[in-house]
Design an enzyme around this catalytic site. Structure first.
Site, PDB file in Angstrom:
ATOM      1  N   ASP A  46       0.859  -1.176   0.000  1.00  0.00           N
ATOM      2  CA  ASP A  46       0.000   0.000   0.000  1.00  0.00           C
ATOM      3  C   ASP A  46       0.902   1.235   0.000  1.00  0.00           C
ATOM      4  O   ASP A  46       2.108   1.152   0.207  1.00  0.00           O
ATOM      5  CB  ASP A  46      -0.943  -0.010   1.202  1.00  0.00           C
ATOM      6  CG  ASP A  46      -2.237   0.730   0.905  1.00  0.00           C
ATOM      7  OD1 ASP A  46      -2.244   1.583  -0.008  1.00  0.00           O
ATOM      8  OD2 ASP A  46      -3.243   0.467   1.578  1.00  0.00           O
ATOM      9  N   TRP A  47       0.303   2.384  -0.228  1.00  0.00           N
ATOM     10  CA  TRP A  47       1.039   3.634  -0.447  1.00  0.00           C
ATOM     11  C   TRP A  47       2.029   3.885   0.706  1.00  0.00           C
ATOM     12  O   TRP A  47       1.627   4.162   1.829  1.00  0.00           O
ATOM     13  CB  TRP A  47       0.062   4.789  -0.551  1.00  0.00           C
ATOM     14  CG  TRP A  47       0.672   6.120  -0.865  1.00  0.00           C
ATOM     15  CD1 TRP A  47       1.447   6.879  -0.049  1.00  0.00           C
ATOM     16  CD2 TRP A  47       0.531   6.861  -2.080  1.00  0.00           C
ATOM     17  NE1 TRP A  47       1.807   8.045  -0.666  1.00  0.00           N
ATOM     18  CE2 TRP A  47       1.259   8.064  -1.922  1.00  0.00           C
ATOM     19  CE3 TRP A  47      -0.132   6.638  -3.287  1.00  0.00           C
ATOM     20  CZ2 TRP A  47       1.332   9.032  -2.922  1.00  0.00           C
ATOM     21  CZ3 TRP A  47      -0.057   7.602  -4.276  1.00  0.00           C
ATOM     22  CH2 TRP A  47       0.666   8.783  -4.100  1.00  0.00           C
TER      23      TRP A  47
END
Length: 743
Positions: free
Chosen positions: A284-285
């Site tokens: 994820d980011w």
């Protein structure tokens, strides 16, 4: 007949052989390319950056560096770049690299691209797998035409705490329903196979346990037993994997002290090991970098080493792999086999998408223009939105509204909303093209009906200055519709709320209308279950519309005026008060249960609130009624390899056509591990005309009765089981007991 059967078999075998040959060809091409790649080029394939970094404008060093890195093969994927023209432009940069390896373009297409469907939790309320698959298919058609290859959806996290804002992005609290919806969304996004021009790669996220964040606070730690993980939170991911999902995304949270991004048990042992997942895992980011903040990694290189070793294949936005991974391999800290495995997985998806044969095949301006203007998409959005709205209450037949009413006052902070109809995670919508609820009521009402509007307050509703004007309109109206709830940005990522009541003083607006003798029909728009006790107790009719999307205003009016008979059921339990959270229907029996009438004090109960929810999982009313009867079983005893068929008759006992979502629950009263008092094991959505009846069947086999035991082994134990069929988890109409005999 034998000849026909042989022919079908031969054709099936030939198709399987072709598929196998195609996969073998992809594998050979991947290995041939891998042998040509330098270590730096391999690492580049595992580096993903955001197209927002281009926004600094031409001439800045940042733009030149990114473009240079793309041309040098140091970036494998870009996100937040869309549009046929722009994706074609950026792809052309990648084709200037030494090996001409194309980029993957990823984007958060959560509940629609240009055509916005209800937020996923709202869609889940339809319990209509075909409709859910259709909405994902339309989203994929529009996104792929705009050059997008890959969506970061579906989110398949189980969510049982409505304070967590991201419940809007999932399918609710139930593992079985969530698993079925996960598979439907994957099928919708990806179609029959990767590489179709109207499909995109799907992502099962967030792996794993993200929905169990402590205190319902986004990104917070998760602490649970392995048994709970296997029983509740992993099955929807397994369902997505079995449906062929192309990618997984790991989660921000720690799970029992280990960040998911660096968790080898999740990514290597379970996902790529036991489940045999062949796609790739994207972080994820910034979650690789965040392992340093967690206190699990010393620095960025240490985080990169732990992430790649644990099985996280692509680094989204941390630049940890780009800056450190090659040196980690050269120094011997990271085995190159982990890099090769990750690159092999990424390249395989690029080949399967057909990007090596035609890098621009998804970037077609003519196809983009046609797909984004297709009127069938808006029609589907309106139909699916109406099917997702839950009629929570309808005392005295307050709904549907009469189209010949003399006057209707539409009041409330969301009565004339447009952007708020869409909810969060919007890509390319234009709110100016949408009809608000007031607009739609004017369209639906008869020519002689006067429709008036007053907001009363804005969504935050910090004051009551606008109440007087709204009350004046209400006094003069025959019918009052009150639209309240959350704005589009009150739920979603990073939108946890400590108090999930109606925002500000909205509840007081309802009370003020009641005080002047005008009990309104209440429409609530939100991305999560809210608490609204005064409305629940005082309103005659409540329609929970969620954030319903591009055609939300029209869809609400369709239901209010009876053009559509509501059929949705709640995918999450609605609490009465904050103290009950987390709350769900899958309760476990305690040694001192609430229903133990032998002791009224020392029991598992509150002294200031009922244990029961305001609205239970599976609840949802209709403008008609349904009768359940004539339950029959093929047998009441089942051998371990046998099956039992449960049948009953469902009848539309009302006066209008409608659809009922029948729900099949199970209880295992005695087991080696205490089981929930009720578990959903099946459902069917059945449409019937007035007076029509249908025989409904569910099959019970060993898998239906199985669970994870204390050693995490999946199986069923001999004993008695209670089968239950009903209209909601708290509205069981039919029951029967069966016995599973021993081996």
């Amino acid at each position: 007949m034998e000849k026909k059967r042989f022919t079908r078999t031969a054709i099936a075998c030939a198709l399987m052989a072709l598929a196998g040959a195609a996969q073998a060809d992809v594998s050979q091409r991947v290995e041939a390319l891998l042998r040509q790649m330098t270590l730096d080029e391999k690492v580049g394939q595992l580096n993903q950056l955001s197209g927002k970094d281009f926004s600094t404008g031409p001439g800045s060093g940042k733009v030149r560096d990114i473009e240079r890195d793309i041309r040098d093969g140091r970036i494998g994927s870009m996100l937040n770049i869309r549009g046929a023209a722009e994706t074609r432009r950026v792809q052309a940069l990648a084709l200037q690299s030494r090996l001409h390896i194309p980029l993957l373009f990823g984007l958060d297409v959560i509940h629609g691209y240009r055509t916005v469907f209800p937020v996923p939790l709202g869609e889940a309320a339809s319990w209509d797998l075909d409709a859910i698959e259709e909405s994902a298919r339309i989203a994929a058609r529009e996104a792929s035409a705009a050059g997008v290859h890959w969506t970061f959806a579906p989110m398949v996290d189980i969510g049982r705490d409505p304070r967590w804002g991201r419940v809007m992005e999932g399918a609710g609290e139930d593992t079985y329903l969530g698993s079925r919806i996960a598979a439907a969304r994957v099928r919708g996004f990806q179609g029959t196979k990767l590489g179709g021009l109207e499909s995109v790669m799907a992502t099962a996220k967030h792996f794993a346990g993200y929905g169990a964040a402590l205190a319902g606070r986004d990104y917070n730690a998760v602490d649970m037993s392995e048994h709970q993980l296997y029983e509740t939170y992993l099955p929807p991911f397994k369902a997505a994997a079995d449906a062929g999902v192309a990618t997984f995304m790991n989660s921000f949270n720690t799970l029992n002290g280990i960040p998911a991004t660096g968790n080898a048990m999740l990514q290597r042992d379970i996902l790529k090991g036991r489940w045999g997942f062949k796609g790739f895992v994207v972080s994820d980011w910034g979650s690789v970098r965040e392992m340093v903040v967690h206190g699990y990694a010393n620095d960025l290189p240490d985080a990169a080493a732990k992430a790649i070793t644990a099985g996280s294949d692509m680094d989204m936005e941390s630049s940890a792999y780009a800056s450190s991974l090659a040196n980690l391999v050269r120094s011997g800290r990271v085995d190159v086999k982990f890099v090769d495995d990750a690159v092999r997985r990424v390249l395989t998806k690029k080949f399967e998408l057909g990007l090596f044969d035609d890098p621009y095949r998804f970037s077609d301006p003519a196809r983009e223009k046609a797909a984004l203007a297709d009127p069938r998409h808006r029609a589907a959005a309106r139909r699916i939105a109406a099917e997702s709205m839950v009629l929570l209450k309808n005392d005295g037949g307050a709904l549907p509204l009469r189209k010949d009413a003399r006057s209707i006052a539409v009041i409330g902070p969301l009565a004339d909303a447009r952007r708020d109809l869409e909810g969060g995670w919007i890509v390319d919508s234009n709110a100016a093209t949408m009809a608000s609820l007031v607009d739609a009521v004017r369209t639906h009402a008869g020519p002689g009906t006067r429709v008036a509007y007053a907001a009363g307050c804005d969504v935050a509703c910090r004051g009551t200055d606008g109440f007087a004007a709204a009350l004046d309109l209400a006094r003069a109206a025959d019918v009052v519709v009150l639209a309240v709830g959350e704005s589009w940005d009150m739920s979603g990522e990073a939108k946890s709320r400590a108090d999930i009541g109606l925002p500000g003083r909205q509840a007081e607006l309802f009370d003020a209308l009641k005080a002047i003798g005008k009990t309104p029909v209440v429409v609530i728009m939100a991305g999560r279950p809210l608490i609204f006790e005064n409305v629940a107790q005082g309103a005659n009719a409540i329609l929970y519309a969620w954030h319903p999307g591009s055609e939300g205003g029209n869809a609400i009016a369709d239901v209010l005026f009876g053009d559509v008979n509501p059929s949705a059921k709640l995918p999450m339990t609605f609490p009465r008060n904050m103290g009950q959270i987390p709350i769900g229907y899958q309760q476990y029996q305690t040694g001192r249960p609430v229903l133990d009438n032998g002791n009224s004090v020392y029991r598992s109960a509150y002294i200031d609130s009922p244990n029961t929810p305001r609205y239970a999982f599976g609840h949802g009313l209709s403008y008609t009624t349904f009768a359940y009867g004539d339950l029959r079983l093929s047998s009441t005893r089942m051998t371990p390899d046998g099956k039992i068929t449960l049948q009953f008759t469902l009848t539309n006992s009302g006066r209008v056509a409608g659809a009922e979502v029948v729900q099949f629950y199970l209880r295992d009263p005695v087991a080696s591990v205490v089981r929930p008092v009720k578990e959903l094991k099946g459902f069917q959505r059945i449409a019937l005309k007035p007076g029509e009846h249908r025989t409904v069947s569910f099959t019970v086999d060993r898998d239906t009765l199985s669970f994870f035991d204390r050693k995490l082994a999946w199986g069923a134990e001999p004993g008695t089981f209670e089968l239950m069929v009903g209209s909601a988890s708290d509205d069981i109409r039919l029951r029967q007991t069966i016995e599973l005999t021993g081996p």
